[in-house]
Design a protein around this motif. Structure first.
Motif, PDB file in Angstrom:
ATOM      1  N   THR A 117       0.814  -1.219   0.057  1.00  0.00           N
ATOM      2  CA  THR A 117       0.073   0.143   0.101  1.00  0.00           C
ATOM      3  C   THR A 117       0.972   1.222   0.049  1.00  0.00           C
ATOM      4  N   ALA A 118       2.031   1.339   0.751  1.00  0.00           N
ATOM      5  CA  ALA A 118       2.830   2.566   1.012  1.00  0.00           C
ATOM      6  C   ALA A 118       3.851   2.773  -0.118  1.00  0.00           C
ATOM      7  N   LEU A 119       4.169   1.545  -0.852  1.00  0.00           N
ATOM      8  CA  LEU A 119       5.574   1.667  -1.495  1.00  0.00           C
ATOM      9  C   LEU A 119       5.341   1.574  -3.117  1.00  0.00           C
ATOM     10  N   LEU A 120       4.168   0.811  -3.220  1.00  0.00           N
ATOM     11  CA  LEU A 120       4.164   0.350  -4.800  1.00  0.00           C
ATOM     12  C   LEU A 120       3.101   1.718  -5.460  1.00  0.00           C
ATOM     13  N   PHE A 121       3.582   1.772  -6.691  1.00  0.00           N
ATOM     14  CA  PHE A 121       2.794   2.986  -7.255  1.00  0.00           C
ATOM     15  C   PHE A 121       2.497   2.185  -8.642  1.00  0.00           C
ATOM     16  N   PRO A 122       1.463   2.947  -9.521  1.00  0.00           N
ATOM     17  CA  PRO A 122       1.033   2.333 -10.729  1.00  0.00           C
ATOM     18  C   PRO A 122       2.062   2.442 -11.936  1.00  0.00           C
ATOM     19  N   GLU A 123       3.077   3.439 -11.740  1.00  0.00           N
ATOM     20  CA  GLU A 123       4.239   3.379 -12.560  1.00  0.00           C
ATOM     21  C   GLU A 123       5.127   2.297 -12.450  1.00  0.00           C
ATOM     22  N   ASP A 124       4.970   1.585 -11.309  1.00  0.00           N
ATOM     23  CA  ASP A 124       5.957   0.540 -10.981  1.00  0.00           C
ATOM     24  C   ASP A 124       5.814  -0.763 -11.749  1.00  0.00           C
ATOM     25  N   GLY A 125       4.375  -0.852 -12.227  1.00  0.00           N
ATOM     26  CA  GLY A 125       4.219  -1.910 -13.074  1.00  0.00           C
ATOM     27  C   GLY A 125       3.006  -2.896 -12.541  1.00  0.00           C
ATOM     28  N   GLU A 126       2.799  -3.996 -13.028  1.00  0.00           N
ATOM     29  CA  GLU A 126       1.840  -4.670 -12.568  1.00  0.00           C
ATOM     30  C   GLU A 126       2.445  -5.678 -11.341  1.00  0.00           C
ATOM     31  N   TYR A 127       1.664  -5.616 -10.268  1.00  0.00           N
ATOM     32  CA  TYR A 127       1.861  -6.278  -9.155  1.00  0.00           C
ATOM     33  C   TYR A 127       1.908  -7.878  -9.564  1.00  0.00           C
ATOM     34  N   ASN A 141      26.421 -12.797   5.100  1.00  0.00           N
ATOM     35  CA  ASN A 141      25.561 -12.461   6.227  1.00  0.00           C
ATOM     36  C   ASN A 141      24.203 -12.663   5.638  1.00  0.00           C
ATOM     37  N   GLU A 142      23.283 -13.325   6.472  1.00  0.00           N
ATOM     38  CA  GLU A 142      21.957 -13.406   6.295  1.00  0.00           C
ATOM     39  C   GLU A 142      20.837 -12.581   6.954  1.00  0.00           C
ATOM     40  N   LYS A 143      20.121 -12.065   6.117  1.00  0.00           N
ATOM     41  CA  LYS A 143      19.164 -10.764   6.486  1.00  0.00           C
ATOM     42  C   LYS A 143      17.764 -11.144   5.892  1.00  0.00           C
ATOM     43  N   GLU A 144      16.607 -11.272   6.775  1.00  0.00           N
ATOM     44  CA  GLU A 144      15.367 -11.216   6.270  1.00  0.00           C
ATOM     45  C   GLU A 144      14.789  -9.976   5.596  1.00  0.00           C
ATOM     46  N   ARG A 145      14.226 -10.261   4.588  1.00  0.00           N
ATOM     47  CA  ARG A 145      13.942  -9.118   3.805  1.00  0.00           C
ATOM     48  C   ARG A 145      12.516  -9.368   2.910  1.00  0.00           C
ATOM     49  N   ILE A 146      11.508  -8.652   3.001  1.00  0.00           N
ATOM     50  CA  ILE A 146      10.380  -8.455   2.165  1.00  0.00           C
ATOM     51  C   ILE A 146      10.804  -8.248   0.693  1.00  0.00           C
ATOM     52  N   VAL A 147      10.212  -9.049  -0.174  1.00  0.00           N
ATOM     53  CA  VAL A 147      10.397  -8.711  -1.567  1.00  0.00           C
ATOM     54  C   VAL A 147       9.366  -8.563  -2.372  1.00  0.00           C
ATOM     55  N   LEU A 148       9.150  -7.495  -3.125  1.00  0.00           N
ATOM     56  CA  LEU A 148       7.849  -7.287  -3.820  1.00  0.00           C
ATOM     57  C   LEU A 148       8.564  -7.235  -5.316  1.00  0.00           C
ATOM     58  N   LEU A 149       7.667  -7.937  -6.137  1.00  0.00           N
ATOM     59  CA  LEU A 149       7.838  -8.356  -7.589  1.00  0.00           C
ATOM     60  C   LEU A 149       6.903  -7.736  -8.222  1.00  0.00           C
ATOM     61  N   THR A 150       7.049  -6.730  -9.381  1.00  0.00           N
ATOM     62  CA  THR A 150       6.333  -6.295 -10.397  1.00  0.00           C
ATOM     63  C   THR A 150       7.042  -6.469 -11.765  1.00  0.00           C
ATOM     64  N   SER A 151       5.919  -6.085 -12.857  1.00  0.00           N
ATOM     65  CA  SER A 151       6.398  -6.357 -14.090  1.00  0.00           C
ATOM     66  C   SER A 151       7.277  -5.551 -14.679  1.00  0.00           C
ATOM     67  N   ARG A 152       7.841  -4.618 -13.737  1.00  0.00           N
ATOM     68  CA  ARG A 152       9.141  -3.420 -14.020  1.00  0.00           C
ATOM     69  C   ARG A 152      10.218  -3.685 -12.770  1.00  0.00           C
ATOM     70  N   LEU A 153      10.051  -4.156 -11.906  1.00  0.00           N
ATOM     71  CA  LEU A 153      10.983  -3.881 -10.894  1.00  0.00           C
ATOM     72  C   LEU A 153      10.873  -5.019  -9.691  1.00  0.00           C
ATOM     73  N   VAL A 154      11.920  -5.333  -8.926  1.00  0.00           N
ATOM     74  CA  VAL A 154      11.856  -6.093  -7.572  1.00  0.00           C
ATOM     75  C   VAL A 154      12.261  -5.074  -6.483  1.00  0.00           C
ATOM     76  N   MET A 155      11.373  -5.126  -5.514  1.00  0.00           N
ATOM     77  CA  MET A 155      11.862  -4.186  -4.655  1.00  0.00           C
ATOM     78  C   MET A 155      12.049  -4.700  -3.072  1.00  0.00           C
ATOM     79  N   ILE A 156      13.021  -4.569  -2.657  1.00  0.00           N
ATOM     80  CA  ILE A 156      13.892  -5.199  -1.424  1.00  0.00           C
ATOM     81  C   ILE A 156      13.610  -4.269  -0.245  1.00  0.00           C
TER      82      ILE A 156
END
Length: 305
Positions: A117-127, A141-156
């Motif tokens: 809701t807070a970080l993805l915008f229409p210009e980022d592509g299809e979720y 080093n291991e670190k837990e991360r949320i990963v979002l994938l759209t048709s244009r980018l990967v957000m970590i």
């Protein structure tokens, strides 16, 4: 790689049967034994070299993604070599995993929804999907991360699962990727670090260039031109069906990432299926960091961090 080639080769020598009764039979026995010995030498298993940069030439794959935990046979009548995937070392035990804040019901789902809701915008592509994965840094080093994938980018996204708030995020556009490697996580032959026996995926945008020294020897550098992910430890301990556990599964993420790249007409990214080398040779600091799960939010006695 020579170690891998040697492990993949098995030599069986033929037995020479000697007889003192007849010199001719003795000679023929030697010929038969040598022939059997020659025929029983197995052809070495071809192993693709590990990818450190996009400059290495490997067999690219544009076909559908093959899950490491499934094996299928296309021809039951003909003998075909079966691919042997590495065994999975389950990270942590059932009791230890319960201390993870992300193991609590609804925590991950709420955090992911907040980030979408807070970080993805229409210009980022299809979720296309969201995951909680383990990032393995340049320094192992291991670190837990949320990963979002759209048709244009990967957000970590670095997320505080105790305070339930976003801490930091970065975007990597799929158009910038030149290499994606999917395979077993391995260490160099001279490394003293124990093998992980896990699979991962690495996204690279360095165009085959080696890392500069200022990046290679700086553990705090933000200019590392690749990202490596493995499945989150909760994947092996979460009860439920495959769909519920897929949020923590690297294989599912890699499959959708590959499809997203293939759907970009202008993309020149190559997909490789080969071992992923983690350049760690001694790794005392990273072993301590990972053994104590410092990259994960969890309860630690009377404290939580």
């Amino acid at each position: 790689m020579s170690d891998l080639m040697e492990d993949g080769m098995e030599f069986r020598g033929g037995t020479l049967q000697l007889s003192t009764e007849n010199n001719v039979e003795n000679s023929e026995s030697r010929v038969r034994g040598a022939t059997q010995s020659h025929n029983k030498i197995k052809t070495p298993i071809s192993v693709n070299p590990s990818v450190l940069s996009g400059a290495d030439s490997l067999s690219s794959s544009a076909s559908s993604f093959a899950d490491a935990r499934q094996s299928t046979s296309n021809n039951d009548n003909a003998e075909q070599p079966q691919t042997v995937y590495p065994r999975y070392d389950v990270p942590f035990d059932k009791e230890n995993i319960k201390d993870f804040f992300t193991f609590r019901k609804g925590v991950v789902e709420n955090a992911i929804q907040e980030c979408i809701t807070a970080l993805l915008f229409p210009e980022d592509g299809e979720y296309l999907g969201s995951w909680l994965l383990t990032e393995i840094t340049l320094w192992d080093n291991e670190k837990e991360r949320i990963v979002l994938l759209t048709s244009r980018l990967v957000m970590i996204i670095k997320y505080d699962f105790i305070a339930m708030k976003q801490m930091d995020f970065r975007k990597t556009y799929l158009d910038d990727l030149d290499t994606v490697v999917i395979g077993e996580l391995v260490y160099p032959p001279s490394s003293l670090v124990p093998e992980r026996n896990l699979r991962g995926v690495r996204m690279m945008w360095n165009k085959g260039e080696p890392l500069p020294l200022k990046t290679l020897w700086n553990p705090f550098s933000q200019e590392v031109p690749f990202i490596t992910f493995a499945s989150h430890p909760i994947y092996w301990h979460r009860d439920g069906n495959a769909e519920e556990r897929s949020t923590f599964d690297m294989e599912t993420f890699a499959q959708k990432l590959q499809r997203a790249i293939e759907n970009i007409p202008s993309s020149a990214c190559c997909i490789h299926h080969s071992p992923i080398v983690i350049q760690s040779y001694l790794g005392i600091a990273s072993l301590l960091h990972n053994k104590t799960s410092m990259g994960f939010f969890k309860v630690r006695g009377k404290f939580s961090f």
